[in-house]
Design a protein around this motif. Structure first.
Motif, PDB file in Angstrom:
ATOM      1  N   PRO A   1      35.572  44.528  31.282  1.00  0.00           N
ATOM      2  CA  PRO A   1      35.802  45.414  32.424  1.00  0.00           C
ATOM      3  C   PRO A   1      36.338  44.640  33.631  1.00  0.00           C
ATOM      4  O   PRO A   1      36.013  43.461  33.817  1.00  0.00           O
ATOM      5  CB  PRO A   1      34.412  45.997  32.713  1.00  0.00           C
ATOM      6  N   PRO A   2      37.155  45.302  34.471  1.00  0.00           N
ATOM      7  CA  PRO A   2      37.812  44.596  35.580  1.00  0.00           C
ATOM      8  C   PRO A   2      36.852  44.048  36.635  1.00  0.00           C
ATOM      9  O   PRO A   2      37.220  43.149  37.393  1.00  0.00           O
ATOM     10  CB  PRO A   2      38.750  45.648  36.176  1.00  0.00           C
ATOM     11  N   ASN A   3      35.622  44.595  36.720  1.00  0.00           N
ATOM     12  CA  ASN A   3      34.679  44.061  37.706  1.00  0.00           C
ATOM     13  C   ASN A   3      34.017  42.770  37.225  1.00  0.00           C
ATOM     14  O   ASN A   3      33.230  42.163  37.947  1.00  0.00           O
ATOM     15  CB  ASN A   3      33.608  45.101  38.055  1.00  0.00           C
ATOM     16  N   TYR A   4      34.319  42.359  35.989  1.00  0.00           N
ATOM     17  CA  TYR A   4      33.863  41.065  35.491  1.00  0.00           C
ATOM     18  C   TYR A   4      35.083  40.158  35.365  1.00  0.00           C
ATOM     19  O   TYR A   4      36.039  40.492  34.668  1.00  0.00           O
ATOM     20  CB  TYR A   4      33.182  41.202  34.130  1.00  0.00           C
ATOM     21  N   LEU A   5      35.036  39.037  36.038  1.00  0.00           N
ATOM     22  CA  LEU A   5      36.166  38.126  36.026  1.00  0.00           C
ATOM     23  C   LEU A   5      35.842  36.871  35.223  1.00  0.00           C
ATOM     24  O   LEU A   5      34.682  36.445  35.158  1.00  0.00           O
ATOM     25  CB  LEU A   5      36.536  37.727  37.464  1.00  0.00           C
ATOM     26  N   PRO A   6      36.845  36.266  34.621  1.00  0.00           N
ATOM     27  CA  PRO A   6      36.604  35.027  33.885  1.00  0.00           C
ATOM     28  C   PRO A   6      36.075  33.948  34.829  1.00  0.00           C
ATOM     29  O   PRO A   6      36.373  33.932  36.036  1.00  0.00           O
ATOM     30  CB  PRO A   6      37.994  34.651  33.353  1.00  0.00           C
ATOM     31  N   PHE A   7      35.278  33.074  34.284  1.00  0.00           N
ATOM     32  CA  PHE A   7      34.751  31.968  35.067  1.00  0.00           C
ATOM     33  C   PHE A   7      35.865  30.980  35.366  1.00  0.00           C
ATOM     34  O   PHE A   7      36.558  30.514  34.457  1.00  0.00           O
ATOM     35  CB  PHE A   7      33.625  31.263  34.311  1.00  0.00           C
ATOM     36  N   TYR A   8      36.059  30.694  36.645  1.00  0.00           N
ATOM     37  CA  TYR A   8      37.065  29.717  37.052  1.00  0.00           C
ATOM     38  C   TYR A   8      36.452  28.334  37.012  1.00  0.00           C
ATOM     39  O   TYR A   8      35.445  28.065  37.675  1.00  0.00           O
ATOM     40  CB  TYR A   8      37.600  30.014  38.450  1.00  0.00           C
ATOM     41  N   GLU A   9      37.047  27.488  36.224  1.00  0.00           N
ATOM     42  CA  GLU A   9      36.543  26.118  36.091  1.00  0.00           C
ATOM     43  C   GLU A   9      37.393  25.196  36.964  1.00  0.00           C
ATOM     44  O   GLU A   9      38.570  24.941  36.661  1.00  0.00           O
ATOM     45  CB  GLU A   9      36.605  25.677  34.642  1.00  0.00           C
ATOM     46  N   ASP A  10      36.804  24.733  38.061  1.00  0.00           N
ATOM     47  CA  ASP A  10      37.502  23.847  38.973  1.00  0.00           C
ATOM     48  C   ASP A  10      37.408  22.429  38.434  1.00  0.00           C
ATOM     49  O   ASP A  10      36.359  21.791  38.471  1.00  0.00           O
ATOM     50  CB  ASP A  10      36.879  23.942  40.369  1.00  0.00           C
ATOM     51  N   ARG A  11      38.517  21.920  37.927  1.00  0.00           N
ATOM     52  CA  ARG A  11      38.513  20.588  37.333  1.00  0.00           C
ATOM     53  C   ARG A  11      38.322  19.492  38.380  1.00  0.00           C
ATOM     54  O   ARG A  11      38.048  18.344  38.034  1.00  0.00           O
ATOM     55  CB  ARG A  11      39.825  20.351  36.568  1.00  0.00           C
ATOM     56  N   ASN A  12      38.473  19.838  39.655  1.00  0.00           N
ATOM     57  CA  ASN A  12      38.300  18.854  40.725  1.00  0.00           C
ATOM     58  C   ASN A  12      36.899  18.855  41.317  1.00  0.00           C
ATOM     59  O   ASN A  12      36.603  18.085  42.224  1.00  0.00           O
ATOM     60  CB  ASN A  12      39.311  19.096  41.832  1.00  0.00           C
ATOM     61  N   ASP A  13      36.044  19.771  40.781  1.00  0.00           N
ATOM     62  CA  ASP A  13      34.685  19.892  41.304  1.00  0.00           C
ATOM     63  C   ASP A  13      33.794  18.894  40.573  1.00  0.00           C
ATOM     64  O   ASP A  13      33.596  18.987  39.364  1.00  0.00           O
ATOM     65  CB  ASP A  13      34.180  21.320  41.083  1.00  0.00           C
ATOM     66  N   ASP A  14      33.257  17.927  41.303  1.00  0.00           N
ATOM     67  CA  ASP A  14      32.401  16.900  40.722  1.00  0.00           C
ATOM     68  C   ASP A  14      30.938  17.295  40.668  1.00  0.00           C
ATOM     69  O   ASP A  14      30.110  16.558  40.147  1.00  0.00           O
ATOM     70  CB  ASP A  14      32.529  15.590  41.510  1.00  0.00           C
ATOM     71  N   THR A  15      30.580  18.466  41.232  1.00  0.00           N
ATOM     72  CA  THR A  15      29.180  18.865  41.264  1.00  0.00           C
ATOM     73  C   THR A  15      28.774  19.428  39.922  1.00  0.00           C
ATOM     74  O   THR A  15      29.591  19.870  39.138  1.00  0.00           O
ATOM     75  CB  THR A  15      28.953  19.907  42.356  1.00  0.00           C
TER      76      THR A  15
END
Length: 275
Positions: A261-275
């Protein structure tokens, strides 16, 4: 008077060679059988057998073959091919396009397990023909399989149906009944069940399901179909479910429906996030 063909005419006519159909104006014959003699006298499963094998099965063979085809028609929208058919239907394409979208997804991982399992069964049978016992042939066959393909053995285990795929016991019972009647040998039923038992032993006694691919592979091997046809026959079977879901989705409507459903978005994986 018989007209002699020129070399060019012969080359044109022999561009495609087939023993499947003899068609000319006013005449259609499949494998030497006039179409008017087949219509109303043979079932669709018998016709499939005739087309790919060249002869007609006995009634008992046809019933067992049909059971395998019936068992594999659908497994719901969580199956990628079915989901794809329904998504395609919301994109405004026609039924044939929605079906083609789905069938084209039936590859090695989703849709190819029956062929791979049949290859395993045939390999085990060859080992038995060479003198190995059933148990030894199964162990050696599984070792060879895992060395080549990894630990997942096609035809066994299921992400939803644990420890029993409800389709497999019914199909295996039909094979046993057919073997008792002399329709098939029962050899590949023995092989399939021993593979299932050996995999359970390797899992420390935890049972593992023989799934639809493992059971239909038993039937196709018992009936003498080459392993690659297991995939083609599965495609024919699953096309029934694909057609039904595409048609249902067209009736339900919806536009450009994606996988969630459109109210669920794919998880964005930030490759620059070191946390």
């Amino acid at each position: 008077m018989t007209l002699q063909m020129t070399s060019d005419e012969r080359a044109v006519r022999q561009w495609w060679r087939t023993s499947i159909i003899d068609m000319k104006p006013g005449q259609i014959a499949f494998r030497g059988n006039a179409i008017e003699d087949l219509i109303g006298n043979v079932s669709f499963p018998q016709m499939i057998w005739l087309m790919v094998r060249g002869d007609l099965p006995s009634d008992a063979q046809a019933r067992l073959f049909e059971a395998a085809l019936v068992a594999g028609v659908d497994h719901g929208p969580q199956a990628p091919s079915i989901a794809a058919a329904r998504m395609a239907a919301t994109c405004g394409v026609d039924l044939n396009n929605a079906m083609a979208t789905a069938v084209n997804m039936l590859g090695d991982v989703h849709g190819g397990a029956g062929e791979q399992c049949a290859e395993l069964y045939y390999d085990i049978a060859v080992r038995m023909d060479a003198g190995a016992s059933l148990n030894d042939a199964v162990r050696d066959g599984l070792d060879s399989w895992c060395e080549t393909y990894g630990k997942i053995v096609s035809g066994f285990g299921h992400r939803f149906h644990k420890p029993v795929d409800p389709r497999a016991p019914r199909l295996m019972q039909l094979v046993r009944d057919a073997a008792a009647e002399g329709t098939v040998s029962g050899r590949f039923a023995d092989i399939g069940e021993e593979v299932q038992a050996e995999l359970g032993r390797q899992r420390g006694g935890r049972p593992i399901a023989m799934n639809i691919d493992g059971a239909t592979a038993v039937i196709f091997c018992e009936l003498g179909f080459p392993a690659p046809l297991s995939r083609g026959l599965f495609c024919l079977s699953r096309s029934v479910g694909i057609l039904a879901h595409a048609w249902e989705q067209m009736g339900q409507g919806g536009r450009n429906k994606g996988p969630m459903p459109p109210n669920y978005l794919p998880f964005y994986e930030d490759r620059n996030d070191d946390t």
